[in-house]
Design an enzyme around this catalytic site. Structure first.
Site, PDB file in Angstrom:
ATOM      1  N   LYS A 161       0.654  -1.228  -0.049  1.00  0.00           N
ATOM      2  CA  LYS A 161      -0.077  -0.025   0.101  1.00  0.00           C
ATOM      3  C   LYS A 161       0.817   1.290  -0.048  1.00  0.00           C
ATOM      4  O   LYS A 161       0.538   2.542  -0.142  1.00  0.00           O
ATOM      5  CB  LYS A 161      -1.078   0.094   1.227  1.00  0.00           C
ATOM      6  CG  LYS A 161      -1.949  -1.026   1.204  1.00  0.00           C
ATOM      7  CD  LYS A 161      -2.984  -0.628   2.540  1.00  0.00           C
ATOM      8  CE  LYS A 161      -2.855  -1.191   3.610  1.00  0.00           C
ATOM      9  NZ  LYS A 161      -3.603  -1.009   4.698  1.00  0.00           N
ATOM     10  N   GLY A 162       2.106   1.133   0.466  1.00  0.00           N
ATOM     11  CA  GLY A 162       2.914   2.267   0.809  1.00  0.00           C
ATOM     12  C   GLY A 162       3.092   3.419  -0.420  1.00  0.00           C
ATOM     13  O   GLY A 162       3.278   4.518  -0.148  1.00  0.00           O
ATOM     14  N   GLU A 207       7.856   1.765  -6.620  1.00  0.00           N
ATOM     15  CA  GLU A 207       8.108   1.484  -5.196  1.00  0.00           C
ATOM     16  C   GLU A 207       8.342   2.517  -4.056  1.00  0.00           C
ATOM     17  O   GLU A 207       8.831   3.599  -4.486  1.00  0.00           O
ATOM     18  CB  GLU A 207       9.190   0.190  -5.066  1.00  0.00           C
ATOM     19  CG  GLU A 207       9.526  -0.139  -3.962  1.00  0.00           C
ATOM     20  CD  GLU A 207       8.548  -0.921  -2.912  1.00  0.00           C
ATOM     21  OE1 GLU A 207       7.390  -0.613  -2.928  1.00  0.00           O
ATOM     22  OE2 GLU A 207       8.736  -2.262  -2.678  1.00  0.00           O
ATOM     23  N   ASP A 208       7.880   2.356  -2.842  1.00  0.00           N
ATOM     24  CA  ASP A 208       7.994   3.465  -1.930  1.00  0.00           C
ATOM     25  C   ASP A 208       9.551   3.397  -1.321  1.00  0.00           C
ATOM     26  O   ASP A 208      10.103   4.403  -1.555  1.00  0.00           O
ATOM     27  CB  ASP A 208       7.190   3.533  -0.802  1.00  0.00           C
ATOM     28  CG  ASP A 208       6.541   2.048  -0.152  1.00  0.00           C
ATOM     29  OD1 ASP A 208       7.540   1.298  -0.520  1.00  0.00           O
ATOM     30  OD2 ASP A 208       5.815   1.933   0.948  1.00  0.00           O
ATOM     31  N   ASP A 263      14.699  -1.597   0.755  1.00  0.00           N
ATOM     32  CA  ASP A 263      15.513  -1.975   1.991  1.00  0.00           C
ATOM     33  C   ASP A 263      16.425  -3.024   1.697  1.00  0.00           C
ATOM     34  O   ASP A 263      17.688  -2.804   1.274  1.00  0.00           O
ATOM     35  CB  ASP A 263      14.862  -2.334   3.033  1.00  0.00           C
ATOM     36  CG  ASP A 263      15.497  -2.448   4.546  1.00  0.00           C
ATOM     37  OD1 ASP A 263      16.525  -2.186   4.591  1.00  0.00           O
ATOM     38  OD2 ASP A 263      14.577  -2.914   5.528  1.00  0.00           O
ATOM     39  N   LYS A 267      17.048   2.871   0.606  1.00  0.00           N
ATOM     40  CA  LYS A 267      17.664   2.567   1.876  1.00  0.00           C
ATOM     41  C   LYS A 267      18.980   1.656   1.867  1.00  0.00           C
ATOM     42  O   LYS A 267      18.526   0.706   1.640  1.00  0.00           O
ATOM     43  CB  LYS A 267      16.832   2.260   2.974  1.00  0.00           C
ATOM     44  CG  LYS A 267      17.172   2.320   4.315  1.00  0.00           C
ATOM     45  CD  LYS A 267      15.957   2.421   5.349  1.00  0.00           C
ATOM     46  CE  LYS A 267      15.457   1.161   5.510  1.00  0.00           C
ATOM     47  NZ  LYS A 267      14.363   0.935   6.616  1.00  0.00           N
ATOM     48  N   PHE A 293      14.451   3.830  10.102  1.00  0.00           N
ATOM     49  CA  PHE A 293      13.176   3.296   9.738  1.00  0.00           C
ATOM     50  C   PHE A 293      12.139   4.557   9.622  1.00  0.00           C
ATOM     51  O   PHE A 293      12.060   5.498  10.413  1.00  0.00           O
ATOM     52  CB  PHE A 293      12.209   2.443  11.037  1.00  0.00           C
ATOM     53  CG  PHE A 293      11.329   1.887  10.426  1.00  0.00           C
ATOM     54  CD1 PHE A 293      11.450   0.702   9.744  1.00  0.00           C
ATOM     55  CD2 PHE A 293      10.038   2.317  10.470  1.00  0.00           C
ATOM     56  CE1 PHE A 293      10.143  -0.132   9.155  1.00  0.00           C
ATOM     57  CE2 PHE A 293       8.766   1.584   9.943  1.00  0.00           C
ATOM     58  CZ  PHE A 293       8.947   0.348   9.100  1.00  0.00           C
ATOM     59  N   ASP A 309       4.354   3.424   6.542  1.00  0.00           N
ATOM     60  CA  ASP A 309       4.061   3.185   7.889  1.00  0.00           C
ATOM     61  C   ASP A 309       4.608   2.249   8.833  1.00  0.00           C
ATOM     62  O   ASP A 309       5.685   1.866   8.362  1.00  0.00           O
ATOM     63  CB  ASP A 309       2.340   2.604   7.635  1.00  0.00           C
ATOM     64  CG  ASP A 309       2.439   1.048   7.496  1.00  0.00           C
ATOM     65  OD1 ASP A 309       3.313   0.705   6.609  1.00  0.00           O
ATOM     66  OD2 ASP A 309       1.839   0.388   8.348  1.00  0.00           O
ATOM     67  N   ARG A 363       0.940   6.562   7.723  1.00  0.00           N
ATOM     68  CA  ARG A 363       0.948   6.608   6.317  1.00  0.00           C
ATOM     69  C   ARG A 363       0.436   7.881   5.738  1.00  0.00           C
ATOM     70  O   ARG A 363       0.795   8.550   4.673  1.00  0.00           O
ATOM     71  CB  ARG A 363      -0.190   5.588   5.899  1.00  0.00           C
ATOM     72  CG  ARG A 363       0.482   4.433   5.270  1.00  0.00           C
ATOM     73  CD  ARG A 363      -0.607   3.744   4.621  1.00  0.00           C
ATOM     74  NE  ARG A 363      -0.624   2.447   5.079  1.00  0.00           N
ATOM     75  CZ  ARG A 363       0.327   1.532   4.642  1.00  0.00           C
ATOM     76  NH1 ARG A 363       1.477   2.009   3.714  1.00  0.00           N
ATOM     77  NH2 ARG A 363       0.261   0.274   5.011  1.00  0.00           N
TER      78      ARG A 363
HETATM   79  P1  IMP Z   1      12.723  -5.175   1.224  1.00  0.00           P
HETATM   80  O1  IMP Z   1      12.142  -6.455   0.558  1.00  0.00           O
HETATM   81  O2  IMP Z   1      13.482  -5.564   2.542  1.00  0.00           O
HETATM   82  O3  IMP Z   1      13.488  -4.061  -0.029  1.00  0.00           O
HETATM   83  O4  IMP Z   1      11.490  -4.457   1.816  1.00  0.00           O
HETATM   84  C1  IMP Z   1      10.719  -3.514   1.440  1.00  0.00           C
HETATM   85  C2  IMP Z   1       9.391  -3.365   2.014  1.00  0.00           C
HETATM   86  O5  IMP Z   1       9.727  -3.079   3.412  1.00  0.00           O
HETATM   87  C3  IMP Z   1       8.916  -1.752   1.483  1.00  0.00           C
HETATM   88  O6  IMP Z   1       8.273  -1.883   0.221  1.00  0.00           O
HETATM   89  C4  IMP Z   1       8.268  -1.447   2.855  1.00  0.00           C
HETATM   90  O7  IMP Z   1       6.789  -1.913   2.992  1.00  0.00           O
HETATM   91  C5  IMP Z   1       9.050  -2.253   4.039  1.00  0.00           C
HETATM   92  N1  IMP Z   1       9.955  -1.095   4.495  1.00  0.00           N
HETATM   93  C6  IMP Z   1      11.501  -1.398   4.518  1.00  0.00           C
HETATM   94  N2  IMP Z   1      11.778  -0.213   5.102  1.00  0.00           N
HETATM   95  C7  IMP Z   1      10.872   0.360   5.383  1.00  0.00           C
HETATM   96  C8  IMP Z   1      10.765   1.801   6.303  1.00  0.00           C
HETATM   97  O8  IMP Z   1      11.925   2.440   6.872  1.00  0.00           O
HETATM   98  N3  IMP Z   1       9.677   2.308   6.561  1.00  0.00           N
HETATM   99  C9  IMP Z   1       8.550   1.660   6.228  1.00  0.00           C
HETATM  100  N4  IMP Z   1       8.578   0.714   5.648  1.00  0.00           N
HETATM  101  C10 IMP Z   1       9.696  -0.142   5.263  1.00  0.00           C
END
Ligand code: IMP
Length: 174
Positions: A41-42, A97-98, A101, A129, A150, A157, A163
């Site tokens: 949803k982000g 994508e928002d 990580d 990030k 974070f 969120d 959000r």
């Molecule tokens: P990844 O698979 O580790 O790259 O994670 C990506 C997803 O984790 C994002 O789409 C977010 O939903 C969530 N996420 C990772 N870091 C954050 C953050 O700092 N704030 C909020 N959501 C995050």
């Protein structure tokens, strides 16, 4: 232990950067038939601003993914809970994508969407990030690179409540 929040990107900074991203994407896809696929949803606020920063109309679709993991990290086991609904075959597709990580979610999604045989497949993320990256995923458009933390607000969120905040904050433990 409580968490303090510190503003990282103001409304103006976000608006300026989204406008720049829109111009860049607009330059790269002149006269093309672009589909933006947002990750719910982000992404809903960023995507709404981005499409209006583009110099041409685009089509939009959405996916929703869930990854099982403890706390604030993903486990790498990503599942699709809502898939795209339009045909992506031979289309220019831009994943939106928002925040990236570990990169596991986007690596999975890119592979999944590639199986739909688009003409091209690129990624635009608002926040890159970098500290916990486990899989290298090429990010074609990046809003803001951030080392760690974070982040909440502007769609992001930490339990839904944050959000709808218009700025982006970093949560800091005190
Ligand atoms: P990844 O698979 O580790 O790259 O994670 C990506 C997803 O984790 C994002 O789409 C977010 O939903 C969530 N996420 C990772 N870091 C954050 C953050 O700092 N704030 C909020 N959501 C995050």
């Amino acid at each position: 232990m409580g968490a303090q929040k510190r503003c990282l990107f103001s409304r103006d900074e976000i608006a300026r950067r989204v406008a720049e991203l829109g111009e860049g994407i607009g330059r790269d896809y002149p006269g093309r038939d672009l589909v933006l696929v947002g990750v719910l949803k982000g992404v809903f606020i960023f995507m709404a601003d981005l499409v209006r920063a583009l110099p041409f109309p685009v089509e939009v679709d959405f996916v929703r993914l869930c990854s099982y993991g403890a706390g604030t990290t993903t486990s790498g086991e990503v599942h699709i809970t809502k898939d795209v609904e339009m045909s992506l075959r031979d289309r220019d597709v831009l994943i939106v994508e928002d925040i990236v990580d570990t990169g596991l979610t986007l690596a999975f999604l890119k592979q999944h969407l590639a199986s739909h045989q688009p003409r091209s497949l690129k990624i635009c993320c608002l926040i890159d990030k970098q500290e916990r990256r486990e899989v290298e995923v090429p990010l074609d458009y990046i809003g803001f690179p951030v080392e760690q933390g974070f982040l909440v607000g502007y769609g992001l969120d930490c339990g839904e409540g944050e959000r709808t905040w218009p700025e982006i904050f970093v949560l800091e433990r005190d």
